[in-house]
Write an enzyme that holds these catalytic residues in place. Structure first.
Site, PDB file in Angstrom:
ATOM      1  N   ASP A  64      -6.601  -5.286  -4.300  1.00 48.58           N
ATOM      2  CA  ASP A  64      -6.424  -3.864  -3.967  1.00 48.58           C
ATOM      3  C   ASP A  64      -5.153  -3.294  -4.597  1.00 48.58           C
ATOM      4  O   ASP A  64      -5.049  -2.103  -4.872  1.00 48.58           O
ATOM      5  CB  ASP A  64      -6.335  -3.658  -2.447  1.00 48.58           C
ATOM      6  N   ASP A  93       0.805  -1.222   0.000  1.00 49.24           N
ATOM      7  CA  ASP A  93       0.000   0.000   0.000  1.00 49.24           C
ATOM      8  C   ASP A  93       0.840   1.276   0.000  1.00 49.24           C
ATOM      9  O   ASP A  93       0.292   2.390   0.052  1.00 49.24           O
ATOM     10  CB  ASP A  93      -0.992  -0.020   1.163  1.00 49.24           C
TER      11      ASP A  93
END
Ligand code: GLY
Length: 375
Positions: free
Chosen positions: A154, A92
């Site tokens: 994601d 991320d």
């Protein structure tokens, strides 16, 4: 002014007014989920650290309000403390530095932000498993855990950082990795009906696919709505950066599934395939993310899209504004109510989420034709 611009402009003004107040309370910290009206804070290393400064940059771009700029810059500087934290940083990195350093570089041409963005891209590229063609998602969450074979949908949203790094440096290594990961995701994540796996586990030595894990969805074979939203937007961004029609097809498949499964008010439940008896909370953040993806997908299709995706994106944003917005509640720090972060772990259910707020504002800024994408 046409109807769409009219309500979007109203929504923008309400957002600006609300964030002018909440930014004095939230300051240069890292909100995640708003519980009882107050945003709970996370450390700078948490995956959501980019969304608040990213939202402030979107508002600064139009308002030139110096206080938004100062807060966003302070958040970015605090990320310097975590960029060397090997154990805490995961894939991320893309969300975190795209909405801080890349955003500031694109808006202000700041050299220090460019350097930070490139360093972050190096760290993201270093997570690539060459045998499995995937970017490793996380580090072990607990002592002894081995999740070196885990990839998650994601991560499609983290790939733009790699494309940006190739564009800035002229070095194609970053985009080669982004393309290999996206190809892997088309093969292993997007199912034939357009629903999406959340986690796919590979043998990290051989790269062989081993199994699918339900992750934040209800079950391995269910359909986590935010995962589908990440796929719509992430695949569309991969198409934007490469022009490869395979990504556009994958985005359309996920978009068609998402739209076909929306309830009447156009805001999805947290999972599209829930058995009877499991609470069907909404996930407004999935709606906001998907809306941004649908608007871009429509642009990418040019005249071929018959505006289906644009209309769906607008309807979602309009419903979030009229049915889910916390405009009248001064005691609520969040903008958009009824997000669901992690139902299987019982975390942050039916609350505003900072990424729901961020993508709602990004979606409005697209509808209103404000500046370039940070992604
Ligand atoms: N990227 C984690 C989530 O969507 O909750």
């Amino acid at each position: 002014m046409d109807f769409e611009k009219d309500w979007a402009q109203q929504a923008w003004e309400k957002t600006m007014q609300k964030v002018s107040e909440t930014s004095q309370r939230i300051g240069d910290r890292f909100p995640h989920a708003s519980v009882d009206g107050v945003y709970k804070l996370e450390p700078a290393s948490w995956w959501t650290a980019g969304f608040w400064p990213g939202l402030l940059w979107l508002l600064y771009r139009e308002s030139k309000d110096e206080s938004f700029k100062q807060l966003a810059e302070s958040c970015e500087q605090q990320l310097d403390q975590v960029i060397s934290d090997y154990y805490k940083l995961d894939h991320d990195i893309g969300f975190m530095w795209t909405l801080t350093s890349v955003a500031r570089y694109k808006l202000l041409g700041a050299e220090d932000s460019k350097r930070r963005g490139l360093l972050a891209a190096n760290l993201l590229a270093a997570r690539f498993n060459v045998n499995g063609n995937y970017i490793r998602a996380w580090n072990p969450w607990c002592e002894g855990e081995d999740n070196s074979g885990w990839a998650i949908i994601d991560c499609m949203m983290n790939l733009p950082l790699l494309h940006w790094a190739s564009e800035i440096t002229g070095d194609p290594r970053y985009k080669h990795i982004a393309i290999r990961h996206a190809d892997m995701a088309v093969e292993h994540f997007i199912r034939p009906d357009g629903s999406v796996n959340h986690i796919v586990i590979f043998d990290p030595q051989t790269g062989e696919k081993l199994e699918v894990n339900g992750g934040q969805g209800f079950a391995p074979e269910s359909a986590w709505s935010r995962g589908t939203a990440w796929a719509i937007y992430g695949m569309t961004l991969s198409h934007l950066h490469t022009g490869d029609p395979e990504y556009l097809d994958a985005a359309k498949r996920a978009a068609n599934f998402f739209i076909a499964n929306l309830p009447e008010d156009y805001v999805p439940h947290w999972d599209f395939r829930l058995p009877e008896g499991i609470p069907a909370y909404r996930d407004s953040s999935a709606g906001a993310i998907a809306a941004c993806g649908l608007l871009l997908l429509d642009e990418q299709l040019g005249g071929e899209g018959s505006a289906l995706y644009r209309r769906a994106g607008e309807r979602i944003l309009h419903s979030l504004f009229t049915n889910y917005g916390a405009w009248e509640s001064e005691s609520e720090e969040g903008l958009i109510l009824h997000g669901t972060s992690h139902f299987p772990e019982g975390k942050n259910i039916d609350v505003p989420l900072i990424y729901g707020d961020y993508y709602f504002v990004e979606g409005l800024s697209r509808l209103l034709g404000h500046g370039e994408l940070f992604w």
